[in-house]
Design a protein around this motif. Structure first.
Motif, PDB file in Angstrom:
ATOM      1  N   GLY A   7       0.823  -1.210   0.000  1.00  0.00           N
ATOM      2  CA  GLY A   7       0.000   0.000   0.000  1.00  0.00           C
ATOM      3  C   GLY A   7       0.849   1.249   0.000  1.00  0.00           C
ATOM      4  N   ALA A   8       1.913   1.239   0.808  1.00  0.00           N
ATOM      5  CA  ALA A   8       2.803   2.407   0.885  1.00  0.00           C
ATOM      6  C   ALA A   8       3.550   2.604  -0.422  1.00  0.00           C
ATOM      7  CB  ALA A   8       3.785   2.229   2.035  1.00  0.00           C
ATOM      8  N   GLY A   9       4.048   1.525  -1.012  1.00  0.00           N
ATOM      9  CA  GLY A   9       4.795   1.629  -2.278  1.00  0.00           C
ATOM     10  C   GLY A   9       3.963   2.237  -3.387  1.00  0.00           C
ATOM     11  N   LYS A  16      -5.325  14.173  -6.315  1.00  0.00           N
ATOM     12  CA  LYS A  16      -6.593  13.727  -5.711  1.00  0.00           C
ATOM     13  C   LYS A  16      -6.834  12.248  -6.041  1.00  0.00           C
ATOM     14  CE  LYS A  16      -9.360  16.854  -7.597  1.00  0.00           C
ATOM     15  NZ  LYS A  16     -10.630  17.606  -7.822  1.00  0.00           N
ATOM     16  N   VAL A  17      -7.183  11.467  -5.017  1.00  0.00           N
ATOM     17  CA  VAL A  17      -7.510  10.052  -5.247  1.00  0.00           C
ATOM     18  C   VAL A  17      -8.803   9.679  -4.521  1.00  0.00           C
ATOM     19  CG1 VAL A  17      -5.116   9.301  -5.579  1.00  0.00           C
ATOM     20  CG2 VAL A  17      -6.125   9.218  -3.279  1.00  0.00           C
ATOM     21  N   ALA A  18      -9.460   8.652  -5.056  1.00  0.00           N
ATOM     22  CA  ALA A  18     -10.602   8.035  -4.381  1.00  0.00           C
ATOM     23  C   ALA A  18     -10.200   6.613  -4.011  1.00  0.00           C
ATOM     24  CB  ALA A  18     -11.819   8.030  -5.289  1.00  0.00           C
ATOM     25  N   ILE A  19     -10.849   6.074  -2.995  1.00  0.00           N
ATOM     26  CA  ILE A  19     -10.498   4.729  -2.518  1.00  0.00           C
ATOM     27  C   ILE A  19     -11.757   3.865  -2.438  1.00  0.00           C
ATOM     28  CG2 ILE A  19      -9.643   3.424  -0.518  1.00  0.00           C
ATOM     29  CD1 ILE A  19      -7.749   5.829  -0.003  1.00  0.00           C
ATOM     30  N   ILE A  20     -11.631   2.645  -2.949  1.00  0.00           N
ATOM     31  CA  ILE A  20     -12.700   1.647  -2.838  1.00  0.00           C
ATOM     32  C   ILE A  20     -12.088   0.408  -2.192  1.00  0.00           C
ATOM     33  CG2 ILE A  20     -14.437   0.287  -4.089  1.00  0.00           C
ATOM     34  CD1 ILE A  20     -13.969   2.170  -6.520  1.00  0.00           C
ATOM     35  N   ASP A  21     -12.809  -0.220  -1.267  1.00  0.00           N
ATOM     36  CA  ASP A  21     -12.331  -1.529  -0.795  1.00  0.00           C
ATOM     37  C   ASP A  21     -13.495  -2.494  -0.666  1.00  0.00           C
ATOM     38  OD1 ASP A  21     -13.103  -2.221   2.046  1.00  0.00           O
ATOM     39  OD2 ASP A  21     -12.166  -0.302   2.497  1.00  0.00           O
ATOM     40  N   ASP A  22     -13.146  -3.800  -0.656  1.00  0.00           N
ATOM     41  CA  ASP A  22     -14.178  -4.853  -0.681  1.00  0.00           C
ATOM     42  C   ASP A  22     -14.560  -5.351   0.708  1.00  0.00           C
ATOM     43  OD1 ASP A  22     -12.034  -6.397   0.101  1.00  0.00           O
ATOM     44  OD2 ASP A  22     -12.089  -7.752  -1.620  1.00  0.00           O
ATOM     45  N   GLY A  25      -7.262  -3.744   4.619  1.00  0.00           N
ATOM     46  CA  GLY A  25      -5.899  -3.530   5.129  1.00  0.00           C
ATOM     47  C   GLY A  25      -5.016  -2.772   4.162  1.00  0.00           C
ATOM     48  N   VAL A  26      -4.992  -3.217   2.909  1.00  0.00           N
ATOM     49  CA  VAL A  26      -4.114  -2.582   1.925  1.00  0.00           C
ATOM     50  C   VAL A  26      -4.615  -1.179   1.570  1.00  0.00           C
ATOM     51  CG1 VAL A  26      -5.176  -3.562  -0.177  1.00  0.00           C
ATOM     52  CG2 VAL A  26      -2.720  -3.064  -0.144  1.00  0.00           C
ATOM     53  N   ALA A  27      -5.955  -0.990   1.550  1.00  0.00           N
ATOM     54  CA  ALA A  27      -6.524   0.331   1.253  1.00  0.00           C
ATOM     55  C   ALA A  27      -6.192   1.332   2.359  1.00  0.00           C
ATOM     56  CB  ALA A  27      -8.038   0.222   1.079  1.00  0.00           C
ATOM     57  N   GLU A  28      -6.229   0.871   3.605  1.00  0.00           N
ATOM     58  CA  GLU A  28      -5.940   1.753   4.747  1.00  0.00           C
ATOM     59  C   GLU A  28      -4.499   2.249   4.699  1.00  0.00           C
ATOM     60  OE1 GLU A  28      -6.916   4.047   7.869  1.00  0.00           O
ATOM     61  OE2 GLU A  28      -8.318   2.822   6.725  1.00  0.00           O
ATOM     62  N   VAL A  29      -3.581   1.355   4.345  1.00  0.00           N
ATOM     63  CA  VAL A  29      -2.165   1.752   4.258  1.00  0.00           C
ATOM     64  C   VAL A  29      -1.961   2.744   3.113  1.00  0.00           C
ATOM     65  CG1 VAL A  29       0.203   0.952   3.909  1.00  0.00           C
ATOM     66  CG2 VAL A  29      -1.357  -0.413   5.271  1.00  0.00           C
ATOM     67  N   PHE A  30      -2.605   2.474   1.969  1.00  0.00           N
ATOM     68  CA  PHE A  30      -2.511   3.406   0.837  1.00  0.00           C
ATOM     69  C   PHE A  30      -3.035   4.788   1.240  1.00  0.00           C
ATOM     70  CE2 PHE A  30      -4.168   5.662  -2.826  1.00  0.00           C
ATOM     71  CZ  PHE A  30      -3.157   5.517  -3.765  1.00  0.00           C
ATOM     72  N   LYS A  31      -4.193   4.809   1.886  1.00  0.00           N
ATOM     73  CA  LYS A  31      -4.826   6.070   2.297  1.00  0.00           C
ATOM     74  C   LYS A  31      -3.925   6.882   3.221  1.00  0.00           C
ATOM     75  CE  LYS A  31      -8.696   7.586   5.183  1.00  0.00           C
ATOM     76  NZ  LYS A  31      -9.812   7.106   6.021  1.00  0.00           N
ATOM     77  N   LYS A  32      -3.381   6.220   4.249  1.00  0.00           N
ATOM     78  CA  LYS A  32      -2.524   6.931   5.217  1.00  0.00           C
ATOM     79  C   LYS A  32      -1.267   7.480   4.554  1.00  0.00           C
ATOM     80  CE  LYS A  32      -3.790   4.601   9.534  1.00  0.00           C
ATOM     81  NZ  LYS A  32      -3.394   3.545  10.473  1.00  0.00           N
ATOM     82  N   THR A  33      -0.638   6.655   3.711  1.00  0.00           N
ATOM     83  CA  THR A  33       0.604   7.087   3.061  1.00  0.00           C
ATOM     84  C   THR A  33       0.332   8.207   2.061  1.00  0.00           C
ATOM     85  OG1 THR A  33       1.374   4.805   3.279  1.00  0.00           O
ATOM     86  CG2 THR A  33       2.692   6.260   1.899  1.00  0.00           C
ATOM     87  N   ALA A  34      -0.762   8.078   1.292  1.00  0.00           N
ATOM     88  CA  ALA A  34      -1.117   9.115   0.321  1.00  0.00           C
ATOM     89  C   ALA A  34      -1.357  10.455   1.022  1.00  0.00           C
ATOM     90  CB  ALA A  34      -2.354   8.694  -0.466  1.00  0.00           C
ATOM     91  N   ALA A  35      -2.115  10.400   2.131  1.00  0.00           N
ATOM     92  CA  ALA A  35      -2.403  11.635   2.881  1.00  0.00           C
ATOM     93  C   ALA A  35      -1.125  12.256   3.431  1.00  0.00           C
ATOM     94  CB  ALA A  35      -3.377  11.328   4.018  1.00  0.00           C
ATOM     95  N   SER A  36      -0.190  11.402   3.874  1.00  0.00           N
ATOM     96  CA  SER A  36       1.077  11.921   4.426  1.00  0.00           C
ATOM     97  C   SER A  36       1.933  12.594   3.345  1.00  0.00           C
ATOM     98  CB  SER A  36       1.879  10.791   5.079  1.00  0.00           C
ATOM     99  OG  SER A  36       2.476   9.953   4.102  1.00  0.00           O
TER     100      SER A  36
END
Length: 376
Positions: free
Chosen positions: A152-154, A167-173, A180-191
């Protein structure tokens, strides 16, 4: 006299054969994955890798503690369902298998890991990437590739630093893996200063995403991150094209990063906007990747997806630990598994104290002319 002599020879041969059979020890390796349902292509690929390892080891000849060993694969189907996953795990415990490779999904592997811990059977997942798996503190749990924190971070760092998305949008299943992977992407993107303009949720059974994609389109994101698997990502890409979202980048972890995604997206142009990540080196950069893949394709034509090299290595790692301990007894060989240093097809396999792989690689992929191609 000749008849008597022949009878003695026959009796001796029977005794010798009986002694040889008595000396041969059967070692059972369990494998669990979804070999039915929408994710069956992943499960069959994983099972193929495990079966290939068993066949290769039996052909070469394995001895443990001075005894000749016959390896057997005990394969179970969990249909990517957590309840079936724990039932399959209990079945393998009851069968007293010597070790387990599996499961595919984090949502099945995490609850199954509790069952294996309770019955003391080591298990190595070739593909479940949710970090929570190894945070439970079970000494019987091991992972063959990078976890979601890396994936997610990478992807978020690539979106920010290389693609310069704003700007990004996030969808998870809503599965353990997807969330899990969406949450890591979201946190890293925001940072990194990327604005998350919308968050939407679906399921791992859905096929119609028009409503959530229409809602996302109104927020005009530069990219969408999807936490989930390819049976949903394929139709999602088709529907993005239908909605005129042809310029929106589409990110995902190893769950969407398959050869089959091209087929599932039905030739949608949006496939060219996909950037996905896998926890491991590309086949060409794996120590034994090219030769292994050629061998796999001969045995299982057109079935390769993602994780079978890891199931292949996982079987070898279990057997190497048994050989190092001179025992197939899980209690005896578990410490050797924890301290293993094995040169596999995928990488040099050694584990951290929590069961995570030491120094895991990560590879980003794109789809060029419909074919999955490594970026790094």
């Amino acid at each position: 006299m000749q008849v008597k002599f022949n009878a003695i020879v026959a009796a001796a041969a029977t005794l010798f054969a009986g002694a040889t059979m008595a000396q041969e020890m059967v070692v059972k390796i369990g494998h669990v994955g979804p070999v039915s349902g929408a994710q069956a292509h992943y499960g069959k690929d994983n099972e193929n890798g495990a079966r290939m390892a068993i066949d290769d080891l039996n052909k070469k000849g394995v001895t443990i503690g001075g005894k000749k060993v016959k390896l057997e694969l005990v394969a179970e189907d969990d249909a990517a369902d957590p309840k079936q996953g724990t039932a399959a795990a209990q079945k393998l415990c009851d069968a007293k298998v010597n070790g387990v490779v599996g499961h595919l999904n984090s949502g099945t592997t995490i609850p199954a890991s509790t069952v294996y811990n309770q019955c003391g059977i080591p298990h190595i997942t070739p593909s479940a990437t949710n970090p929570k798996l190894t945070q439970q503190g079970y000494k019987t749990t091991f992972r063959m590739l990078a976890n979601d924190n890396a994936l997610g971070a990478g992807l978020a760092l690539y979106a920010a630093d290389t693609l310069k998305l704003k700007k990004v949008a996030i969808i998870d299943d809503r599965t353990a893996y997807g969330q899990g992977v969406a949450e890591v992407f979201k946190k890293t993107a925001a940072s990194k200063g990327i604005q998350v303009v919308d968050e939407q949720f679906t399921t791992d059974k859905a096929t119609d995403f028009m409503a959530i994609l229409t809602a996302i389109k109104s927020k005009a994101p530069d990219g969408i991150f999807y936490g989930g698997m390819d049976p949903q990502a394929g139709p999602m890409l088709r529907q993005m094209e239908q909605l005129g979202m042809a310029n929106v980048k589409f990110f995902g972890g190893d769950g969407i990063c398959t050869a089959k995604l091209a087929e599932l997206s039905g030739g949608a142009k949006t496939l060219g906007n996909v950037v996905c990540a896998e926890g491991g080196a590309s086949l060409d950069k794996m120590p034994g990747g090219k030769a292994w893949k050629a061998d796999y394709d001969k045995r299982y034509p057109n079935q390769f997806q993602v994780y079978s090299p890891y199931t292949y290595d996982a079987v070898h790692v279990l057997v190497a630990a048994m050989q190092a301990a001179n025992s197939a007894d899980p209690k005896v060989y578990l410490p050797k598994l924890a301290s293993i240093n094995y040169q596999g097809v995928t990488a040099k396999v050694a584990f951290e104290a929590d069961g995570e792989l030491k120094n895991p690689a990560m590879t980003l992929y794109v789809y060029k002319d419909g074919k999955k191609s490594p970026l790094n």
